[in-house]
Design a protein around this motif. Sequence first.
Motif: not given
Length: 248
Positions: A137-157
């Motif tokens: 994913l290529l986030p365009q906004t700060d919100a999308q960057r946070w959501l991408q980071s959060r999604a990776l964190q959840l998938s990692g868990q």
Amino acid sequence: MSPFAIGGIAFLCVFGAASIGMLLRSRLPDHHLSPDSRDAIKLATAVIGTLSALALGLLIASAKRSFDEAGVELRTTAARILLLDRVLAHYGQEAAESRDTLRRLIETRLSQAAAAGESVMDDGLDVEPIQDTLRKLLPQTDAQRWLQSRALQLSGQIAEARWLRAETEAGGFPGAFLAFLILWLSLLFGSFGILAPRNGTVIMIFLVCALSITGALVLIIDMDHPYLGFIQVSDAPLRMALQRLGQP
């Protein structure tokens, strides 16, 4: 070794010891079975019985803890899957592929588990394909960057829970502990055989007791592997999560 194999060994040892004890009774001199001798045997077997009861209590507590932890883990994983889906929904249309992959993954795993008659979480959920799409994913906004980071964190868990479960299932009760428990039970029933008269009623009672011990050991050992045995944690939380996936 499977629970049924351990149960079979326990049955042979316990019932065999009782049978040997009854055979020895007819060969022992009378003074070996005097009232004083019987009292001494009863005192010794009381100690062994106490040790066996303590060991069984520890086994039951350990198995119950493993079963409860597996249930909590499954509910936690289901909650993380739902939260991951909601995070991807907020990310936008670019994450639609990841959401579809997540749903297909759970549907496939549930159908495979139903066909094999096993728990859906016996080897966890392989979320690596979802993680690969998230990294693209290529986030365009700060919100999308946070959501991408959060999604990776959840998938990692979720992935971490998978590997932790694999390591847990590879364990189990120590073999030496089970061996000593079976030895104590065999000594206990051997002493019962020495003191008991040899008749059909006594033999039947010993047979029923040996079968009961076998069943108890099979249930306890099987409960210690809540994703692999016939006593398994329910996959209802994951099925409920599947029904809510993909909602706008």
